[in-house]
Scaffold this active site. Structure first.
Site, PDB file in Angstrom:
ATOM      1  CB  ALA A   1       0.607  -8.027  -5.808  1.00  0.00           C
TER       2      ALA A   1
ATOM      3  CD  GLU B   1       6.605  -8.523  -0.992  1.00  0.00           C
ATOM      4  OE1 GLU B   1       7.626  -8.082  -0.401  1.00  0.00           O
ATOM      5  OE2 GLU B   1       6.510  -8.597  -2.223  1.00  0.00           O
TER       6      GLU B   1
ATOM      7  N   GLY C   1       5.599  -6.799  -5.714  1.00  0.00           N
ATOM      8  CA  GLY C   1       5.463  -7.401  -7.045  1.00  0.00           C
ATOM      9  C   GLY C   1       6.053  -6.531  -8.149  1.00  0.00           C
TER      10      GLY C   1
ATOM     11  CD  GLU D   1       7.889 -10.449  -5.658  1.00  0.00           C
ATOM     12  OE1 GLU D   1       6.829  -9.820  -5.446  1.00  0.00           O
ATOM     13  OE2 GLU D   1       8.063 -11.606  -5.279  1.00  0.00           O
TER      14      GLU D   1
HETATM   15  C1  HXC Z   1      -3.305  -1.481  -4.379  1.00  0.00           C
HETATM   16  C2  HXC Z   1      -2.202   0.520  -4.227  1.00  0.00           C
HETATM   17  C3  HXC Z   1      -0.968  -0.150  -4.084  1.00  0.00           C
HETATM   18  C4  HXC Z   1      -0.978  -1.576  -4.092  1.00  0.00           C
HETATM   19  C5  HXC Z   1      -0.595   1.962  -4.018  1.00  0.00           C
HETATM   20  N1  HXC Z   1      -1.921   1.825  -4.190  1.00  0.00           N
HETATM   21  N2  HXC Z   1       0.010   0.781  -3.948  1.00  0.00           N
HETATM   22  N3  HXC Z   1      -3.342  -0.144  -4.380  1.00  0.00           N
HETATM   23  N4  HXC Z   1      -2.171  -2.181  -4.249  1.00  0.00           N
HETATM   24  N5  HXC Z   1       0.132  -2.297  -4.002  1.00  0.00           N
HETATM   25  C6  HXC Z   1      -2.935   2.883  -4.312  1.00  0.00           C
HETATM   26  C7  HXC Z   1      -3.223   3.530  -2.963  1.00  0.00           C
HETATM   27  O1  HXC Z   1      -4.155   2.776  -2.250  1.00  0.00           O
HETATM   28  C8  HXC Z   1      -3.800   4.864  -3.404  1.00  0.00           C
HETATM   29  O2  HXC Z   1      -5.136   4.663  -3.838  1.00  0.00           O
HETATM   30  C9  HXC Z   1      -2.970   5.189  -4.654  1.00  0.00           C
HETATM   31  O3  HXC Z   1      -2.432   3.936  -5.105  1.00  0.00           O
HETATM   32  C10 HXC Z   1      -1.844   6.132  -4.358  1.00  0.00           C
HETATM   33  O4  HXC Z   1      -1.096   5.622  -3.269  1.00  0.00           O
HETATM   34  P1  HXC Z   1      -0.761   6.458  -1.954  1.00  0.00           P
HETATM   35  O5  HXC Z   1      -0.480   5.480  -0.876  1.00  0.00           O
HETATM   36  O6  HXC Z   1      -1.826   7.463  -1.684  1.00  0.00           O
HETATM   37  O7  HXC Z   1       0.556   7.213  -2.398  1.00  0.00           O
HETATM   38  P2  HXC Z   1       1.814   7.641  -1.511  1.00  0.00           P
HETATM   39  O8  HXC Z   1       1.360   8.232  -0.203  1.00  0.00           O
HETATM   40  O9  HXC Z   1       2.682   8.479  -2.397  1.00  0.00           O
HETATM   41  O10 HXC Z   1       2.572   6.287  -1.173  1.00  0.00           O
HETATM   42  C11 HXC Z   1       3.136   5.523  -2.204  1.00  0.00           C
HETATM   43  C12 HXC Z   1       3.524   4.125  -1.672  1.00  0.00           C
HETATM   44  C13 HXC Z   1       2.291   3.474  -1.002  1.00  0.00           C
HETATM   45  C14 HXC Z   1       4.680   4.235  -0.683  1.00  0.00           C
HETATM   46  C15 HXC Z   1       4.022   3.305  -2.877  1.00  0.00           C
HETATM   47  O11 HXC Z   1       1.175   3.550  -1.905  1.00  0.00           O
HETATM   48  C16 HXC Z   1       2.493   2.031  -0.633  1.00  0.00           C
HETATM   49  O12 HXC Z   1       3.147   1.740   0.359  1.00  0.00           O
HETATM   50  N6  HXC Z   1       1.881   1.145  -1.402  1.00  0.00           N
HETATM   51  C17 HXC Z   1       1.922  -0.297  -1.119  1.00  0.00           C
HETATM   52  C18 HXC Z   1       3.268  -0.870  -1.439  1.00  0.00           C
HETATM   53  C19 HXC Z   1       3.320  -2.357  -1.115  1.00  0.00           C
HETATM   54  O13 HXC Z   1       3.102  -2.749   0.030  1.00  0.00           O
HETATM   55  N7  HXC Z   1       3.574  -3.146  -2.113  1.00  0.00           N
HETATM   56  C20 HXC Z   1       3.630  -4.607  -1.974  1.00  0.00           C
HETATM   57  C21 HXC Z   1       2.276  -5.234  -2.231  1.00  0.00           C
HETATM   58  S1  HXC Z   1       2.304  -6.986  -1.926  1.00  0.00           S
HETATM   59  P3  HXC Z   1      -6.308   5.669  -3.371  1.00  0.00           P
HETATM   60  O14 HXC Z   1      -7.540   5.062  -3.957  1.00  0.00           O
HETATM   61  O15 HXC Z   1      -6.284   5.725  -1.900  1.00  0.00           O
HETATM   62  O16 HXC Z   1      -5.924   6.965  -4.013  1.00  0.00           O
HETATM   63  C22 HXC Z   1       3.179  -7.570  -3.233  1.00  0.00           C
HETATM   64  C23 HXC Z   1       3.698  -8.963  -3.208  1.00  0.00           C
HETATM   65  C24 HXC Z   1       2.703  -9.946  -3.427  1.00  0.00           C
HETATM   66  O17 HXC Z   1       3.428  -6.922  -4.178  1.00  0.00           O
HETATM   67  C25 HXC Z   1       3.021 -11.182  -2.708  1.00  0.00           C
HETATM   68  C26 HXC Z   1       2.078 -11.411  -1.564  1.00  0.00           C
HETATM   69  C27 HXC Z   1       1.226 -12.624  -1.736  1.00  0.00           C
END
Ligand code: HXC
Length: 257
Positions: free
Chosen positions: A64, A130, A107, A110
């Site tokens: 998400a 999460e 997400g 999911e």
């Molecule tokens: C918003 C995101 C994102 C996310 C990545 N990006 N994941 N933006 N939401 N979930 C964006 C980054 O900010 C970055 O933007 C660009 O995508 C590239 O990501 P990087 O981090 O620079 O890439 P990398 O170093 O290769 O790392 C990849 C990654 C990392 C390991 C996937 O991006 C990451 O950990 N992302 C978050 C994963 C996560 O936590 N997902 C769960 C979300 S919560 P910029 O602008 O800086 O280039 C969820 C559940 C919801 O899904 C339920 C809760 C209520």
């Protein structure tokens, strides 16, 4: 027509491709609205018998959209019933295959589990991170992952937030098949075309029945399946399928039946 996804059709199969590559296909409300709208439109289109949902080489979806959620309060989330709209996606009965390359996190994982099954590339990575964000999964992750891979593994994934590779995901039962990264979409399309070649009513009945296995006690599920099996006799697809077998020929199901 759409801002964050691309939709195309090959024969009787629709391909939905998430298209926010710079954000690793993070699922914001526009993506959610568009995926659901596209799926519901496909659902009404009798020329389409299966859907493949995919992302980019680097990410199916990295979760998400954290930037969209970060500033919200509990009352914002409750008022919007955030993520509830995804139930409309799961209610669509057209079989949905997730074709996963790269990250399927939070997400994203999911969304993959909301599909009927997943085909993953060797480099795919799965996880429910999460816990690192101070929240619980919100799109069904704790429930669907536990049903798919069992409590021990699901609990470990959710509590540690670690990432699982494709080989482990296959062994655990999170995905149906693992293929070379470059073959993920073509393999999913092939499977989808095969599914779409069968009688629509039969496919939907089978899909609904397998889904019920996650909800019903065994005796009730077996009874439910048997009732559906009985009612399929005398239908055009049962007559054609069995007649074709006896006549040693391929069945000819009516399109969109
Ligand atoms: C918003 C995101 C994102 C996310 C990545 N990006 N994941 N933006 N939401 N979930 C964006 C980054 O900010 C970055 O933007 C660009 O995508 C590239 O990501 P990087 O981090 O620079 O890439 P990398 O170093 O290769 O790392 C990849 C990654 C990392 C390991 C996937 O991006 C990451 O950990 N992302 C978050 C994963 C996560 O936590 N997902 C769960 C979300 S919560 P910029 O602008 O800086 O280039 C969820 C559940 C919801 O899904 C339920 C809760 C209520």
């Amino acid at each position: 027509m759409y801002e964050t996804i691309e939709v195309s059709q090959e024969g009787r199969v629709a391909l939905i491709r998430l298209n926010r590559p710079k954000q690793l296909n993070a699922l914001n409300s526009t993506v959610a609205r568009e995926i659901i709208a596209a799926t519901e439109a496909i659902e009404k289109d009798h020329t389409i018998g299966a859907i493949v949902l995919t992302g980019s080489e680097r990410a199916f979806a990295a979760g998400a959209d954290i930037s969209e959620m970060a500033g919200k309060t509990a009352s914002d989330m409750i008022e919007a019933d955030f993520f509830a709209e995804w139930e409309r996606f799961t209610r669509c009965r057209t079989p949905k295959i997730a074709a996963v390359n790269g990250y399927a996190l939070g997400g994203g994982c999911e969304l993959m589990m909301m599909c009927d099954f997943a085909i993953a590339g060797e480099g795919a990575k799965f996880g429910q991170p999460e816990v690192k964000l101070g929240v619980v999964a919100g799109m069904g992750g704790t429930q669907r992952m536990t049903r798919l891979i069992g409590r021990a593994r699901s609990m470990e994934m959710h509590l540690t937030g670690r990432t699982m590779g494709a080989a482990e995901a296959l062994q655990a039962g999170l995905v149906a098949r693992v293929v070379p990264d470059a073959e993920v979409v073509s393999t999913a399309m092939e499977s989808a075309k095969l599914i779409a070649s069968y009688a629509r009513a039969t496919v939907r009945t089978i899909r609904d029945t397998v889904m019920r296995a996650e909800e019903l006690p065994l005796a009730e599920g077996v009874h439910y399946e048997r009732g559906l099996f009985h009612r399929m006799f005398g239908t055009q697809h049962q007559i054609e399928g069995m007649t074709a077998f006896l006549e040693k020929r391929a069945p000819r199901f009516q399109e969109g039946e």
